[in-house]
Write a protein that holds these residues in place. Structure first.
Motif, PDB file in Angstrom:
ATOM      1  N   ASP A   1      17.471  -3.523   7.246  1.00  0.00           N
ATOM      2  CA  ASP A   1      16.947  -2.301   7.846  1.00  0.00           C
ATOM      3  C   ASP A   1      15.419  -2.385   7.928  1.00  0.00           C
ATOM      4  N   ALA A   2      14.900  -2.615   9.123  1.00  0.00           N
ATOM      5  CA  ALA A   2      13.456  -2.770   9.323  1.00  0.00           C
ATOM      6  C   ALA A   2      12.686  -1.475   9.074  1.00  0.00           C
ATOM      7  N   GLY A   3      13.381  -0.363   8.951  1.00  0.00           N
ATOM      8  CA  GLY A   3      12.717   0.915   8.725  1.00  0.00           C
ATOM      9  C   GLY A   3      12.300   1.146   7.282  1.00  0.00           C
ATOM     10  N   ILE A   4      12.748   0.270   6.380  1.00  0.00           N
ATOM     11  CA  ILE A   4      12.393   0.398   4.965  1.00  0.00           C
ATOM     12  C   ILE A   4      11.743  -0.896   4.488  1.00  0.00           C
ATOM     13  N   ILE A   5      11.382  -0.923   3.235  1.00  0.00           N
ATOM     14  CA  ILE A   5      10.877  -2.151   2.621  1.00  0.00           C
ATOM     15  C   ILE A   5      12.102  -2.942   2.192  1.00  0.00           C
ATOM     16  N   ARG A   6      12.248  -4.127   2.752  1.00  0.00           N
ATOM     17  CA  ARG A   6      13.502  -4.872   2.637  1.00  0.00           C
ATOM     18  C   ARG A   6      13.485  -5.912   1.519  1.00  0.00           C
ATOM     19  N   ASN A   7      13.132  -5.481   0.347  1.00  0.00           N
ATOM     20  CA  ASN A   7      13.099  -6.357  -0.812  1.00  0.00           C
ATOM     21  C   ASN A   7      14.435  -6.202  -1.537  1.00  0.00           C
ATOM     22  N   LYS A   8      15.221  -7.269  -1.559  1.00  0.00           N
ATOM     23  CA  LYS A   8      16.581  -7.194  -2.117  1.00  0.00           C
ATOM     24  C   LYS A   8      16.575  -6.778  -3.589  1.00  0.00           C
ATOM     25  N   LEU A   9      15.636  -7.286  -4.367  1.00  0.00           N
ATOM     26  CA  LEU A   9      15.569  -6.934  -5.784  1.00  0.00           C
ATOM     27  C   LEU A   9      15.269  -5.445  -5.958  1.00  0.00           C
ATOM     28  N   LYS A  10      14.313  -4.930  -5.200  1.00  0.00           N
ATOM     29  CA  LYS A  10      13.972  -3.512  -5.294  1.00  0.00           C
ATOM     30  C   LYS A  10      15.141  -2.642  -4.851  1.00  0.00           C
ATOM     31  N   ILE A  11      15.840  -3.057  -3.827  1.00  0.00           N
ATOM     32  CA  ILE A  11      17.014  -2.308  -3.349  1.00  0.00           C
ATOM     33  C   ILE A  11      18.107  -2.316  -4.413  1.00  0.00           C
ATOM     34  N   ALA A  12      18.405  -3.487  -4.952  1.00  0.00           N
ATOM     35  CA  ALA A  12      19.443  -3.591  -5.988  1.00  0.00           C
ATOM     36  C   ALA A  12      19.071  -2.776  -7.226  1.00  0.00           C
ATOM     37  N   ASP A  13      17.802  -2.801  -7.602  1.00  0.00           N
ATOM     38  CA  ASP A  13      17.370  -2.040  -8.778  1.00  0.00           C
ATOM     39  C   ASP A  13      17.400  -0.533  -8.526  1.00  0.00           C
ATOM     40  N   THR A  14      17.172  -0.116  -7.298  1.00  0.00           N
ATOM     41  CA  THR A  14      17.302   1.306  -6.958  1.00  0.00           C
ATOM     42  C   THR A  14      18.749   1.751  -7.164  1.00  0.00           C
TER      43      THR A  14
ATOM     44  N   SER B   1       0.838  -1.192   0.000  1.00  0.00           N
ATOM     45  CA  SER B   1       0.000   0.000   0.000  1.00  0.00           C
ATOM     46  C   SER B   1       0.879   1.251   0.000  1.00  0.00           C
ATOM     47  N   TRP B   2       0.347   2.319  -0.569  1.00  0.00           N
ATOM     48  CA  TRP B   2       1.068   3.583  -0.557  1.00  0.00           C
ATOM     49  C   TRP B   2       1.220   4.086   0.879  1.00  0.00           C
ATOM     50  N   GLN B   3       0.259   3.775   1.727  1.00  0.00           N
ATOM     51  CA  GLN B   3       0.357   4.166   3.129  1.00  0.00           C
ATOM     52  C   GLN B   3       1.602   3.561   3.769  1.00  0.00           C
ATOM     53  N   THR B   4       1.896   2.308   3.453  1.00  0.00           N
ATOM     54  CA  THR B   4       3.098   1.649   3.985  1.00  0.00           C
ATOM     55  C   THR B   4       4.344   2.425   3.584  1.00  0.00           C
ATOM     56  N   VAL B   5       4.405   2.836   2.329  1.00  0.00           N
ATOM     57  CA  VAL B   5       5.562   3.587   1.834  1.00  0.00           C
ATOM     58  C   VAL B   5       5.660   4.936   2.539  1.00  0.00           C
ATOM     59  N   LEU B   6       4.557   5.659   2.624  1.00  0.00           N
ATOM     60  CA  LEU B   6       4.587   6.969   3.287  1.00  0.00           C
ATOM     61  C   LEU B   6       5.018   6.851   4.744  1.00  0.00           C
ATOM     62  N   ASN B   7       4.578   5.796   5.419  1.00  0.00           N
ATOM     63  CA  ASN B   7       4.969   5.595   6.817  1.00  0.00           C
ATOM     64  C   ASN B   7       6.471   5.419   6.961  1.00  0.00           C
ATOM     65  N   LYS B   8       7.116   4.892   5.935  1.00  0.00           N
ATOM     66  CA  LYS B   8       8.551   4.613   5.976  1.00  0.00           C
ATOM     67  C   LYS B   8       9.385   5.650   5.220  1.00  0.00           C
ATOM     68  N   ARG B   9       8.745   6.648   4.662  1.00  0.00           N
ATOM     69  CA  ARG B   9       9.423   7.594   3.766  1.00  0.00           C
ATOM     70  C   ARG B   9      10.625   8.274   4.407  1.00  0.00           C
ATOM     71  N   GLU B  10      10.474   8.794   5.604  1.00  0.00           N
ATOM     72  CA  GLU B  10      11.591   9.490   6.250  1.00  0.00           C
ATOM     73  C   GLU B  10      12.769   8.550   6.476  1.00  0.00           C
ATOM     74  N   HIS B  11      12.466   7.338   6.847  1.00  0.00           N
ATOM     75  CA  HIS B  11      13.562   6.377   7.049  1.00  0.00           C
ATOM     76  C   HIS B  11      14.207   6.012   5.710  1.00  0.00           C
ATOM     77  N   PHE B  12      13.402   5.920   4.653  1.00  0.00           N
ATOM     78  CA  PHE B  12      13.965   5.706   3.316  1.00  0.00           C
ATOM     79  C   PHE B  12      14.966   6.804   2.986  1.00  0.00           C
ATOM     80  N   ARG B  13      14.602   8.047   3.292  1.00  0.00           N
ATOM     81  CA  ARG B  13      15.500   9.168   3.002  1.00  0.00           C
ATOM     82  C   ARG B  13      16.823   9.013   3.730  1.00  0.00           C
ATOM     83  N   GLU B  14      16.770   8.589   4.976  1.00  0.00           N
ATOM     84  CA  GLU B  14      18.002   8.362   5.744  1.00  0.00           C
ATOM     85  C   GLU B  14      18.796   7.198   5.158  1.00  0.00           C
ATOM     86  N   ALA B  15      18.125   6.094   4.904  1.00  0.00           N
ATOM     87  CA  ALA B  15      18.796   4.882   4.430  1.00  0.00           C
ATOM     88  C   ALA B  15      19.388   5.038   3.033  1.00  0.00           C
ATOM     89  N   PHE B  16      18.740   5.865   2.205  1.00  0.00           N
ATOM     90  CA  PHE B  16      19.179   6.060   0.826  1.00  0.00           C
ATOM     91  C   PHE B  16      19.793   7.443   0.614  1.00  0.00           C
TER      92      PHE B  16
END
Length: 187
Positions: free
Chosen positions: A83-96, A46-61
């Motif tokens: 990192d439990a503060g983000i979505i921990r999908n290895k493929l999505k991380i590698a593709d980013t 859900s987009w809500q899940t992403v928004l909830n983690k957005r600030e941590h995404f900014r820190e992590a990335f």
């Protein structure tokens, strides 16, 4: 104020995103990469899940600085996967990381993602005013065209549904419902 269905009765993060970001035309390269990444991460969630983690995404990335992300290595991938503060999908991380490297190549060649994306619409947003959320398509000929072109240019995880959402987020497509009183382009 009447909002699009997905933002009605939503929490503060979702309401703020709808009212002040979604559909607001941007040509900021960092913001464009951030939204590309978040749309990729949202796939299947859900987009809500992403928004909830957005600030941590900014820190992590690294604040979505493509030059820094392009330097990430396997240790960074391992760090991010744990990192439990983000979505921990290895493929999505590698593709980013891959996409950041592609974008750095573009920047070195004098090309920007913003100029590229806006060229598909001759620099003018496409304004749609659908009646209901069910009328809003998951993908369009435009998102299919952009997706195909991005894949040919070497970008990953940019299917037409992700691209559709990304184009909406960037304001290239303004898909606020007809009943929505938040209208960024007519202000």
């Amino acid at each position: 104020m009447t909002r699009c269905d997905w933002a009605e009765n939503a929490n503060e993060l979702m309401t703020h995103y709808h009212d002040y970001e979604w559909g607001v035309p941007t040509k900021d390269e960092r913001e464009t990469f951030e939204l590309m990444t978040l749309e990729m991460m949202q796939a299947g969630l859900s987009w809500q899940t992403v928004l909830n983690k957005r600030e941590h995404f900014r820190e992590a990335f690294a604040g979505f600085d493509v030059n820094e992300i392009a330097q990430f290595n396997e240790a960074d991938v391992a760090r991010l996967v744990n990192d439990a503060g983000i979505i921990r999908n290895k493929l999505k991380i590698a593709d980013t990381i891959h996409n950041a490297r592609q974008l750095v190549k573009w920047h070195r060649a004098g090309k920007t993602m913003n100029a590229y994306l806006w060229s598909f619409v001759d620099g003018q947003p496409i304004i749609n005013r659908y009646s209901t959320a069910a009328d809003v398509p998951a993908q369009t000929p435009l998102s299919q065209q952009v997706s195909k072109a991005l894949k040919q240019a070497g970008f990953k995880f940019v299917g037409p549904t992700i691209v559709q959402s990304w184009l909406e987020a960037l304001g290239i497509l303004d898909d606020h419902l007809a009943k929505c009183t938040v209208n960024h382009l007519s202000e």
